[in-house]
Design an enzyme around this catalytic site. Structure first.
Site, PDB file in Angstrom:
ATOM      1  N   ASP A 221      -6.041   7.986  10.433  1.00  0.00           N
ATOM      2  CA  ASP A 221      -4.680   7.650  10.831  1.00  0.00           C
ATOM      3  C   ASP A 221      -4.329   8.146  12.224  1.00  0.00           C
ATOM      4  O   ASP A 221      -4.666   9.262  12.618  1.00  0.00           O
ATOM      5  CB  ASP A 221      -3.677   8.221   9.824  1.00  0.00           C
ATOM      6  CG  ASP A 221      -3.786   7.533   8.476  1.00  0.00           C
ATOM      7  OD1 ASP A 221      -3.973   6.304   8.475  1.00  0.00           O
ATOM      8  OD2 ASP A 221      -3.710   8.214   7.441  1.00  0.00           O
TER       9      ASP A 221
ATOM     10  N   GLU B  17       0.853  -1.190   0.000  1.00  0.00           N
ATOM     11  CA  GLU B  17       0.000   0.000   0.000  1.00  0.00           C
ATOM     12  C   GLU B  17       0.890   1.242   0.000  1.00  0.00           C
ATOM     13  O   GLU B  17       1.727   1.408   0.899  1.00  0.00           O
ATOM     14  CB  GLU B  17      -0.902   0.024   1.237  1.00  0.00           C
ATOM     15  CG  GLU B  17      -1.963  -1.058   1.248  1.00  0.00           C
ATOM     16  CD  GLU B  17      -2.845  -0.971   2.487  1.00  0.00           C
ATOM     17  OE1 GLU B  17      -2.786   0.050   3.205  1.00  0.00           O
ATOM     18  OE2 GLU B  17      -3.587  -1.938   2.740  1.00  0.00           O
TER      19      GLU B  17
ATOM     20  N   TYR C 178     -11.049  -5.181   3.011  1.00  0.00           N
ATOM     21  CA  TYR C 178     -10.179  -4.728   4.099  1.00  0.00           C
ATOM     22  C   TYR C 178     -11.022  -4.636   5.367  1.00  0.00           C
ATOM     23  O   TYR C 178     -11.825  -3.724   5.528  1.00  0.00           O
ATOM     24  CB  TYR C 178      -9.584  -3.368   3.729  1.00  0.00           C
ATOM     25  CG  TYR C 178      -8.471  -2.851   4.631  1.00  0.00           C
ATOM     26  CD1 TYR C 178      -8.491  -3.016   6.014  1.00  0.00           C
ATOM     27  CD2 TYR C 178      -7.396  -2.166   4.085  1.00  0.00           C
ATOM     28  CE1 TYR C 178      -7.485  -2.535   6.822  1.00  0.00           C
ATOM     29  CE2 TYR C 178      -6.362  -1.677   4.877  1.00  0.00           C
ATOM     30  CZ  TYR C 178      -6.416  -1.861   6.246  1.00  0.00           C
ATOM     31  OH  TYR C 178      -5.406  -1.378   7.044  1.00  0.00           O
TER      32      TYR C 178
END
Length: 268
Positions: free
Chosen positions: A60, A49, A174
């Site tokens: 994040d 990635e 995912y």
């Protein structure tokens, strides 16, 4: 066949689990990122990635936020990340590349031009964490035409939306292991195994898990129930710790080797 599909097909035949590292492109600089990608492949990574640095990364945690800040100081952008993919390919890297980006840079690029460039730069897939499935039809139509896989994210809180999120998904699903942002963890969402089982009920597409996986023990645990394991913050932290070595010509190879060793021990 898309390179991601080829990779999962090969791994299934070998009864292996995909190791999918994440790195922020441009941390500490683009040329070093290209060298790190080659080290990831040598360490046993199966897919990589490529993280586009972003000033307001909602998904994040602090480790990847710091990496983004370092990369943004060098004006690294979505085009820089695509160019890094081409440079890595020219250096002999054969892994599939997935571009991890928030949606705003894609919109600013323009969807038609964006997919032209993604295909031209030999990128096989996209992860766009802030694009809900309910608003993704236009992007998915263009992605399918370009033969680029858009990887959906499914969280434990998705529940009744799981079926609609994974419907028609390509590449892999995912699964988010924990609630909250990315970052290394010692424990995961309590019902994570049941959650993965629920996702598998609705799809035959490979299932990978990420968010918080940071050591071999965790990678092995999830390898038993998933087709792929994504490791992000732990690798970005290792890169961060290696920066003093990477920025000195005499110790640069030691820094690259330090990253490679960390990733190689994750390969269950």
């Amino acid at each position: 066949m898309n390179l991601i599909d080829q990779t999962f097909s090969r791994l299934k035949e070998a009864r292996e689990t995909a190791l999918i590292p994440f790195l922020t492109i441009g941390d500490p600089d683009v040329e070093t990122s290209v060298e790190i990608i080659a080290q990831l492949e040598a360490a046993g990574a199966d897919i990589v990635e490529l993280g586009v640095p972003y000033s307001d990364p909602l998904a994040d945690g602090p480790v990847i936020q710091r990496a983004s800040q370092r990369a943004l100081k060098h004006q690294v952008n979505i085009r820089s990340c695509m160019e890094a993919a081409v440079k890595a390919r020219s250096a002999g890297v054969k892994l599939p590349f997935i571009l991890f980006t928030y949606y705003n840079p894609v919109l600013q690029f323009g969807l038609d031009r964006f997919f032209d460039e993604v295909k031209k730069h030999d990128i096989s897939g996209l992860i766009i964490p802030d694009l809900p499935v309910e608003e993704s039809a236009e992007l998915l139509r263009r992605a399918e035409a370009a033969e680029i896989h858009v990887i959906p994210l499914v969280a434990p809180t998705s529940k009744e939306r799981i079926k609609s999120i994974v419907a028609g998904a390509k590449g892999f699903i995912y699964c988010v292991s924990s609630l909250g942002v990315t970052g290394e963890r010692s424990s995961f969402y309590e019902g994570v195994e049941e959650f993965i089982g629920q996702v598998k009920e609705f799809t035959d597409t490979p299932v990978a898990i990420g968010f918080g996986i940071s050591n071999r023990e965790q990678a092995e645990r999830f390898s038993r129930i998933c087709d792929g394991v994504v490791v992000g913050s732990a690798i970005v932290r290792t890169i961060e710790e290696s920066i003093p070595l990477l920025q000195n010509a005499d110790t640069r190879q030691d820094g690259l080797l330090q990253i490679r060793k960390f990733v190689s021990q994750l390969k269950a």
